[in-house]
Design a protein around this motif. Structure first.
Motif, short mmCIF file in Angstrom:
data_model
loop_
_atom_site.label_atom_id
_atom_site.label_comp_id
_atom_site.label_asym_id
_atom_site.label_seq_id
_atom_site.Cartn_x
_atom_site.Cartn_y
_atom_site.Cartn_z
N ALA A 196 0.86 -1.19 0.00
CA ALA A 196 0.00 0.00 0.00
C ALA A 196 0.89 1.23 0.00
CB ALA A 196 -0.91 0.01 1.23
N ASN A 197 0.32 2.37 -0.37
CA ASN A 197 1.08 3.62 -0.38
C ASN A 197 1.48 4.00 1.05
OD1 ASN A 197 0.94 6.89 -0.26
ND2 ASN A 197 1.73 6.17 -2.21
N TRP A 198 2.67 4.57 1.19
CA TRP A 198 3.21 4.89 2.52
C TRP A 198 2.33 5.85 3.32
CZ3 TRP A 198 4.88 9.90 3.84
CH2 TRP A 198 4.95 10.82 2.78
N LYS A 199 1.63 6.74 2.62
CA LYS A 199 0.80 7.72 3.36
C LYS A 199 -0.39 7.05 4.04
CE LYS A 199 0.24 10.46 -0.27
NZ LYS A 199 1.05 9.67 -1.23
N LEU A 200 -0.82 5.93 3.46
CA LEU A 200 -1.95 5.23 4.08
C LEU A 200 -1.61 4.74 5.49
CD1 LEU A 200 -3.36 3.23 1.03
CD2 LEU A 200 -4.49 5.09 2.25
N VAL A 310 9.19 3.05 5.43
CA VAL A 310 10.14 3.13 4.33
C VAL A 310 9.36 2.95 3.03
CG1 VAL A 310 12.18 2.11 3.28
CG2 VAL A 310 11.97 2.17 5.78
N PRO A 311 9.26 4.01 2.21
CA PRO A 311 8.47 3.88 0.98
C PRO A 311 9.19 3.02 -0.04
CG PRO A 311 9.60 6.00 1.03
CD PRO A 311 9.91 5.33 2.34
N LYS A 312 8.43 2.23 -0.77
CA LYS A 312 8.99 1.35 -1.81
C LYS A 312 8.17 1.52 -3.07
CE LYS A 312 12.24 -0.57 0.53
NZ LYS A 312 13.63 -0.68 0.11
N GLY A 313 8.28 2.68 -3.70
CA GLY A 313 7.42 2.96 -4.84
C GLY A 313 6.05 3.38 -4.34
N ASN A 315 3.25 1.95 -4.52
CA ASN A 315 2.31 0.91 -4.14
C ASN A 315 2.77 -0.01 -3.02
OD1 ASN A 315 0.34 1.62 -6.19
ND2 ASN A 315 1.85 0.86 -7.66
N ALA A 316 3.83 0.35 -2.33
CA ALA A 316 4.29 -0.51 -1.22
C ALA A 316 5.14 0.29 -0.24
CB ALA A 316 5.11 -1.69 -1.76
N PHE A 317 5.16 -0.17 0.99
CA PHE A 317 6.10 0.39 1.96
C PHE A 317 6.51 -0.71 2.92
CE2 PHE A 317 3.46 0.53 5.77
CZ PHE A 317 2.16 0.53 5.26
N GLU A 318 7.64 -0.47 3.56
CA GLU A 318 8.06 -1.37 4.63
C GLU A 318 7.80 -0.67 5.96
OE1 GLU A 318 11.78 -3.44 2.24
OE2 GLU A 318 12.17 -2.29 4.06
N THR B 146 13.49 -11.54 6.34
CA THR B 146 13.76 -10.17 6.77
C THR B 146 12.47 -9.36 6.79
OG1 THR B 146 15.75 -10.42 5.47
CG2 THR B 146 15.35 -8.27 6.41
N MET B 147 11.68 -9.52 5.76
CA MET B 147 10.49 -8.69 5.61
C MET B 147 9.28 -9.61 5.47
SD MET B 147 10.67 -5.46 5.82
CE MET B 147 12.39 -5.15 5.44
N ILE B 148 8.43 -9.62 6.48
CA ILE B 148 7.22 -10.46 6.41
C ILE B 148 6.27 -9.84 5.38
CG2 ILE B 148 5.17 -11.23 7.69
CD1 ILE B 148 7.66 -12.56 8.73
N PRO B 149 5.84 -10.64 4.39
CA PRO B 149 4.87 -10.09 3.44
C PRO B 149 3.54 -9.83 4.14
CG PRO B 149 5.43 -12.37 2.86
CD PRO B 149 6.16 -12.04 4.13
N ASN B 150 3.28 -8.59 4.41
CA ASN B 150 2.12 -8.14 5.19
C ASN B 150 2.11 -8.76 6.59
OD1 ASN B 150 -0.53 -7.33 6.08
ND2 ASN B 150 -0.90 -6.71 3.99
N SER B 151 1.30 -9.75 6.86
CA SER B 151 1.13 -10.19 8.24
C SER B 151 1.09 -11.71 8.34
CB SER B 151 -0.20 -9.65 8.79
OG SER B 151 -0.28 -8.27 8.60
N ILE B 152 1.31 -12.20 9.55
CA ILE B 152 1.15 -13.61 9.84
C ILE B 152 -0.17 -13.77 10.59
CG2 ILE B 152 2.08 -15.55 11.17
CD1 ILE B 152 4.86 -14.63 10.41
N VAL B 153 -1.14 -14.38 9.95
CA VAL B 153 -2.51 -14.34 10.48
C VAL B 153 -2.96 -15.66 11.12
CG1 VAL B 153 -3.13 -12.58 8.78
CG2 VAL B 153 -3.61 -14.97 8.27
N ARG B 154 -2.01 -16.55 11.33
CA ARG B 154 -2.28 -17.81 12.04
C ARG B 154 -1.02 -18.16 12.80
NH1 ARG B 154 -4.23 -21.16 6.80
NH2 ARG B 154 -6.20 -20.10 6.49
N PRO B 155 -1.13 -19.15 13.69
CA PRO B 155 0.12 -19.65 14.27
C PRO B 155 0.93 -20.37 13.21
CG PRO B 155 -1.79 -20.88 15.11
CD PRO B 155 -2.33 -19.83 14.20
#
Ligand SMILES: [Fe+2]
Lengths: 407, 156
Positions: A196-200, A310-313, A315-318, B146-155
């Motif tokens: 998602a966008n970083w501002k969100l 951390v913005p990543k374009g 459409n994404a952020f960390e 290093t970077m979880i893609p969004n979230s971990i939604v279960r155990p």
């Protein structure tokens, strides 16, 4: 989405969707915001306690090394060799006393000064650097650093105002409430990537009323709810926000009755999770600060954290989370903080919902740059509020954003 | 040294745990743990630096129950499939405790999207017997990702 006309609808109560998806606008954001006259959050002092300790971070899309030098000062250096542009440091954290590029072994001190270049004077009379090669002018790019009560901020611009003026008195007051000068104890990190966008992410924190609707967990246990006694305060620019609130009871009232997610019967099997003890002056049990442009400083009950964006374009952020306590915490308090950390982070009892919903927002708006979002709850003004049934912080935010971006 | 029967029993137990989650049978998740238990998902960066923060921490049966409730009823997330891929179990025994290490990768498939890797890492388990059944006294899930893609939604 380039090519679409970037028009801003009239008034403070609409936000055009191209602002979250347009590549050109995103690139201007990097220049005008992250690389512009702002103070970017870069970490906590407790992450690099000793001389030589460093951490890698990102400001906008640039990789930056934050390091404590032998005099104990904190320096921020762009992570790019001055010779051929190699990324100097690939680790997220560690310790060193000089920085040497593995490619041609240009060496730098922890202040970013170039110390040595191999074959500088040539070999057997051949080659070497020109007579007038300047060691002084070929060091690393150095960023201005400001440290306040353990928080590290950096700027790439000479025009950034002094940090205190940048924050404004009231936001600084909330900042000092949590980072009050006591030494911090690092508890750990977690990191997630959200499509998602970083501002969100900033909006998610400024948008106080969503917590009452989306987060069943928050709602049920009264941790953050529109019927709680609350305040929304902004600085003069509208870009920083402090949201504070006092925990409510698990009771049915005219607020909770309107929340479909409220469940008055829900009980924790292990109430230890919410064994909260007051530790700050005043009654607020939650203070969420969005500090422009890239950090959320938060207290929810006894869990304390920063979330670096951390913005990543477009459409994404960390999201880089750092959880901490104070050096003065006893073992029980540290345990309490660690247990309550379950609320937050990439598997957080409440923040799971946010990660998911932000990505869904991006999916929803991606193909509709010409449409706009509605932010009319609580009126069309941009003044502070003493309740949470309002989107005022979003209106104030975009007022400030448009000024920065010249939109 | 442990007997091959015990080794099989441990591997079956660890596999059954993963299948229960992938099958969506979260009801059964707390049953894999002893009464006195610790379940923690922790980033390798924290684990190796001696930092205590877990991505998820349950130090009682009650907390496991509360998490189970949250994952199955309270949290908001879209439909997905999970697939745990487990490496061979390495186990050792001393007194009444069994220690086991198992690599894992979890593939996640969201409705209408490509399959991605959610996380990769290693289980570091301590198992005991309760009423003659194997249970996790401690299950540390140390993840490399290093970077979880969004979230971990279960155990996991
Ligand atoms: Fe939220």
């Amino acid at each position: 989405m380039s090519g679409a006309p970037l028009n801003w609808p009239d008034g403070n109560d609409r936000v055009p969707y191209w602002v979250y998806t347009d590549q050109g606008n995103y690139e201007r954001e990097l220049e005008k915001i992250f690389y512009g006259p702002v103070w970017n959050y870069a970490g906590l002092e407790c992450e690099i306690p000793n001389a030589g300790d460093f951490k890698g971070t990102q400001i906008g899309e640039q990789s930056v090394i934050v390091v404590r030098d032998d005099e104990g000062n904190i320096n921020a250096l762009v992570n790019r060799c001055a010779h051929r542009g190699v990324k100097l440091c690939e680790q997220d954290k560690g310790s060193f006393h000089e920085i040497i590029c593995p490619y041609h072994q240009w060496a730098y001190d922890l202040k970013g000064n170039l110390l040595g270049v191999p074959f500088h004077r040539g070999v057997k009379g051949n080659g070497g650097m020109p007579e007038d090669f300047s060691m002084k002018e070929n060091g690393l790019d150095i960023l201005r650093v400001h440290v306040r009560n353990g928080g590290i901020f950096v700027t790439m611009s000479d025009e950034a105002p002094p940090f205190e003026a940048y924050m404004g008195e009231r936001i600084l007051g909330y900042y000092d409430r949590e980072l009050d000068g006591r030494a911090l104890r690092l508890l750990g990190h977690s990191r997630q990537r959200i499509g998602a966008n970083w501002k969100l992410m900033l909006e998610n924190i400024k948008d106080s009323h969503h917590a009452s609707l989306l987060h069943v967990f928050f709602v049920t246990f009264g941790l953050f709810r529109v019927d709680n006694e609350s305040r929304i305060e902004m600085d003069d620019t509208g870009l920083h926000t402090a949201l504070s609130s006092i925990r409510g009871k698990q009771e049915l009232n005219d607020g909770t009755a309107q929340m479909r997610s409220f469940d008055s019967d829900l009980e924790l099997s292990d109430p230890n999770l919410l064994d909260v003890i007051p530790e700050f002056e005043g009654d607020q049990t939650v203070v969420m600060q969005t500090i422009w442009p890239n950090v959320i400083l938060q207290q929810q009950s006894n869990t304390l954290a920063t979330r670096q964006i951390v913005p990543k374009g477009p459409n994404a952020f960390e999201l880089h989370w750092t959880f901490f306590g104070y050096e003065t915490d006893d073992e029980k308090m540290t345990e309490r903080r660690l247990r309550q950390a379950n609320l937050m982070g990439p598997a957080g009892l409440v923040s799971i919902d946010d990660g998911q919903i932000l990505e869904r927002t991006q999916k929803g708006i991606l193909a509709h740059p010409g449409k706009s979002g509605v932010v009319e709850l609580g009126g069309r003004d941009t003044e502070d509020a003493d309740h949470m049934v309002t989107e005022v912080a979003l209106r104030a935010f975009y007022k400030g954003y448009r000024k920065v971006m010249g939109l | 040294m442990i007997s091959s029967e015990l080794r099989d029993e441990i591997a079956d137990f660890i596999n059954a745990y993963a299948l229960a989650i992938d099958d969506g049978e979260l009801e059964r998740w707390p049953e894999f743990f002893a009464n006195d238990c610790l379940y923690k998902i922790i980033a390798k960066e924290n684990f190796e630096s001696g930092l205590p923060l877990g991505l998820l921490l349950c130090d009682s049966q009650g907390m496991l129950q509360d998490r189970k409730e949250a994952f199955s009823k309270l949290n908001v997330f879209g439909p997905r499939s999970w697939r745990h891929m487990l490496g061979a179990v390495q186990a050792s025994k001393s007194d009444d405790q069994i220690r086991a290490r198992t690599s894992f990768v979890i593939f996640e498939t969201l409705a209408g999207e490509d399959t991605h890797i959610l996380c990769a890492g290693e289980y570091r388990d301590i198992l005991i017997r309760e009423n003659d059944k194997l249970k996790f006294r401690e299950r540390l899930c140390v993840y490399d990702t290093t970077m979880i893609p969004n979230s971990i939604v279960r155990p996991i």
